[in-house]
Design a protein around this motif. Structure first.
Motif, PDB file in Angstrom:
ATOM      1  N   UNK A  37       0.730  -1.265  -0.180  1.00 17.14           N
ATOM      2  CA  UNK A  37       0.085   0.000   0.032  1.00 17.14           C
ATOM      3  C   UNK A  37       0.921   1.151   0.021  1.00 17.14           C
ATOM      4  N   UNK A  38       1.674   1.264   0.969  1.00 17.34           N
ATOM      5  CA  UNK A  38       2.588   2.699   0.992  1.00 17.34           C
ATOM      6  C   UNK A  38       3.507   2.817  -0.124  1.00 17.34           C
ATOM      7  N   UNK A  39       4.113   3.856  -0.012  1.00 19.49           N
ATOM      8  CA  UNK A  39       5.134   4.342  -0.997  1.00 19.49           C
ATOM      9  C   UNK A  39       6.646   4.261  -0.279  1.00 19.49           C
ATOM     10  N   UNK A 360      -2.112  -5.924   1.611  1.00 18.89           N
ATOM     11  CA  UNK A 360      -2.972  -4.381   1.509  1.00 18.89           C
ATOM     12  C   UNK A 360      -2.269  -3.707   0.062  1.00 18.89           C
ATOM     13  N   UNK A 361      -3.045  -3.027  -0.397  1.00 18.64           N
ATOM     14  CA  UNK A 361      -2.582  -2.153  -1.469  1.00 18.64           C
ATOM     15  C   UNK A 361      -3.815  -1.025  -1.510  1.00 18.64           C
ATOM     16  N   UNK A 362      -3.522  -0.191  -2.376  1.00 22.31           N
ATOM     17  CA  UNK A 362      -4.369   1.180  -2.680  1.00 22.31           C
ATOM     18  C   UNK A 362      -5.384   0.820  -3.673  1.00 22.31           C
ATOM     19  N   UNK A 363      -6.726   1.121  -3.501  1.00 19.74           N
ATOM     20  CA  UNK A 363      -7.710   1.165  -4.508  1.00 19.74           C
ATOM     21  C   UNK A 363      -7.489   2.131  -5.795  1.00 19.74           C
ATOM     22  N   UNK A 364      -7.562   2.145  -6.731  1.00 26.74           N
ATOM     23  CA  UNK A 364      -7.153   3.192  -7.856  1.00 26.74           C
ATOM     24  C   UNK A 364      -8.065   4.211  -7.921  1.00 26.74           C
ATOM     25  N   UNK A 365      -9.306   4.199  -7.341  1.00 24.40           N
ATOM     26  CA  UNK A 365     -10.534   5.407  -7.337  1.00 24.40           C
ATOM     27  C   UNK A 365      -9.390   6.484  -6.606  1.00 24.40           C
TER      28      UNK A 365
END
Lengths: 404, 404
Positions: A37-39, A360-365
């Protein structure tokens, strides 16, 4: 009682929303969670010993520059060092046009406050960097959303927009290994973009935190360098850089290389924001970089992140649970790749199941100022080792299977 | 070409002005200049060795907390340490209502962005802290200017204003050893002020960078502590503190203790501003303070600055060139005193002559949001030793003689 303060919230601040990434990061600190999720840079490569040595040097040799109030523009020797560093890329600008900021996030905030009135048109890639959208929340721009493909920004779409008479305050672009998609603006598009800027008087804010992190291939020429080559000075492009991905984000040291007409206003603005960027962080960064740390360290980052990118691409290629039609970018560098599920899939619903599977990841919306992108997601590959990456992709597969 | 960027400046940023203090600081770096202009801590007391040890600890024991991205709210152990520190003053608030900022300057910026719309009424002391006026330049408040005397803010004047039906967004006050005048709000006025806040639903922003720096006497009870004592929680008062005057401004570490209704919005705002305050500065501050550095260091500051305040008062008392009717404050602490010349004198004209005599100060008009104060000036006594102070006051006298 509660209304005492809430009744007084300024108009621009009423619509603020929290970042899903930041809220997620709080969820993903459990050791069993694999987070794409994070960068976040890989913590095992932080040059802690070299920075400890730099810190000791700074405090012994230049205690005043390290501890006292300093100039709003930044610590002189660091500005000179940055001017030389970006000069190697062709961004040849005088040191007095290089300003030190609290990471490039502060550069984005400052440019928004300086250039965006409520409702003013600002052109962005879609999807674009979430942190820019957050920085400009209180400025309330009207976003002109431009498509991107494997070669970065669709410059034809931009030209059509400009030809229609629209005059954005500026175009915001992450030119290399874009956050969130990992794509890089192709060389011929770079030249065309700067030509368009000159033809249509379009200011460009170029955000380039990842450009040094290429895995094979070579360093892309920044738009700022092309601007200077064409016009003899920074004219159409403001350039943002940072040490966050090259040394350590915890320093909060970034920079702006600005056209001369902007420099004084940026300095006046920053004076009211925080007087100046932390002297100690600047001095530590200077002493570390003066001793050649960047040249020693960046190859380590390239080697490790390149392996991790390969590990993620391999894991995705062999993951059988990905629905037919799933596609993903193959970034030549940076920290992220972008996965597009079939149109009917929803990445936010998938995230709920993925968190249950401990990934975990970040949804693109989140990266779409106009909504949309529901079937997309961003995967970070810099923070986890190859076995974790393989296991994390397997868990995403498992979350997809629950769905099927 | 120049109009490319300047045509696009946001309305709020069009009227920005540079700070006379900052511009002066550039002039006053020559070694022959005696500067009473800045608000600089004494460099000879910077605890450089202790901070070097703290820095080595932080990087060895907690490299991630020192170098990686961190929470927007601040480094957890430092927030707890600050909560305990302000708790000793009676500001008993839960740790999750303590936020770390990039100095208290950033706290001022954040509160302005959160609470000030263009034209909104904001009550301030006159004269008031120049940095607050700069922080709020782009927010364009309408200042309601309240007089101060030797006992600080004229609370009667505030009550009259509130009784007339005016509802400021907030009152901004530097409650101890005010910048620029050095005066401190008297104990009975403190209680009345918090009572007025409750009666008229008046939010208060209490800026308290100097409260620990008392030379004789005792620590004033912060308004925030009175608020909590009366209401059981921070309700009417937002409290700003900083390590800038207690350890080193170069760390850029300050804090906000906020009523609960403000906490989430402050965090969301700060996320867009800079993601978080520098991790390294926070970790160094934590390791230094955990080992009791503040308790060892503040007495050293009190002893040295107390001597310097005395030196300045003595030099002024014996300076025969001061015009009849000149008066000055006798601060019980802090870093500044305030000199008022006869009404016909002009401190800006005096400054021009003073710079020629190699001495600098800040003309008082800078601190007056409504103009005015032309015959006043601010003198800093923390940065120069007693012989320099005596010589500097003598030079001011010489500049006054040229005039006479």
């Amino acid at each position: 009682m509660d209304s005492l303060w809430t009744d007084r919230i300024a108009a621009g601040a009423l619509g603020m929303r929290s970042s899903a990434i930041r809220d997620l990061l709080k969820l993903t600190t459990q050791p069993t969670m694999i987070s794409f999720a994070g960068g976040l840079p890989a913590p095992e490569l932080f040059p802690a010993e070299e920075l400890a040595a730099a810190s000791a040097h700074a405090l012994a040799e230049a205690p005043l520059a390290t501890l006292q109030y300093g100039p709003t523009e930044g610590f002189g020797p660091l500005r000179e060092l940055v001017a030389n560093w970006v000069g190697r890329l062709g961004i040849r600008a005088p040191t007095d046009q290089v300003l030190i900021t609290a990471g490039s996030q502060q550069g984005l905030d400052m440019l928004g406050r300086l250039l965006i009135d409520p409702g003013a048109p600002v052109a962005v890639e879609e999807p674009t960097y979430l942190g820019a959208l957050q920085a400009w929340q209180t400025c309330q721009p009207h976003y002109l959303r431009l498509p991107i493909d494997e070669d970065g920004l669709d410059v034809d779409a931009l030209e059509a927009l400009l030809a229609s008479g629209v005059r954005p305050r500026f175009l915001y672009i992450v030119s290399c290994f874009q956050n969130p998609t990992g794509v890089t603006l192709a060389p011929e598009r770079r030249v065309r973009l700067v030509e368009l800027a000159a033809r249509y008087q379009l200011p460009i804010v170029e955000d380039d935190p990842y450009g040094e992190l290429y895995y094979g291939g070579q360093r892309s020429t920044p738009l700022a360098a092309i601007d200077i080559a064409m016009h003899g000075e920074p004219r159409y492009v403001v350039y943002l850089g940072t040490l966050s991905k090259l040394l350590a984000p915890g320093l909060r040291v970034g920079w702006i290389v600005a056209p001369r007409t902007l420099v004084d206003r940026l300095v006046m603005l920053k004076q009211g924001l925080d007087l100046h960027t932390g002297s100690m962080a600047q001095a530590v960064a200077y002493y570390a970089c003066r001793d050649g740390l960047l040249d020693r360290h960046i190859p380590r980052l390239r080697a490790l992140y390149g392996e991790r990118r390969d590990a993620m691409l391999a894991a995705l290629a062999s993951e059988r649970a990905l629905p037919v039609g799933t596609r993903w970018t193959r970034p030549d560098g940076g920290m992220f790749l972008w996965l597009t599920l079939p149109a009917e899939d929803d990445a936010e619903a998938l995230l709920a199941r993925a968190l249950a599977e401990q990934v975990a990841f970040v949804p693109g919306r989140q990266f779409h100022p106009g909504g949309g992108g529901a079937n997309t997601l961003r995967l970070n590959f810099s923070h986890s080792g190859p076995p974790q990456i393989a296991e994390g992709v397997r868990r995403i597969g498992a979350a997809l299977r629950v769905h099927a």
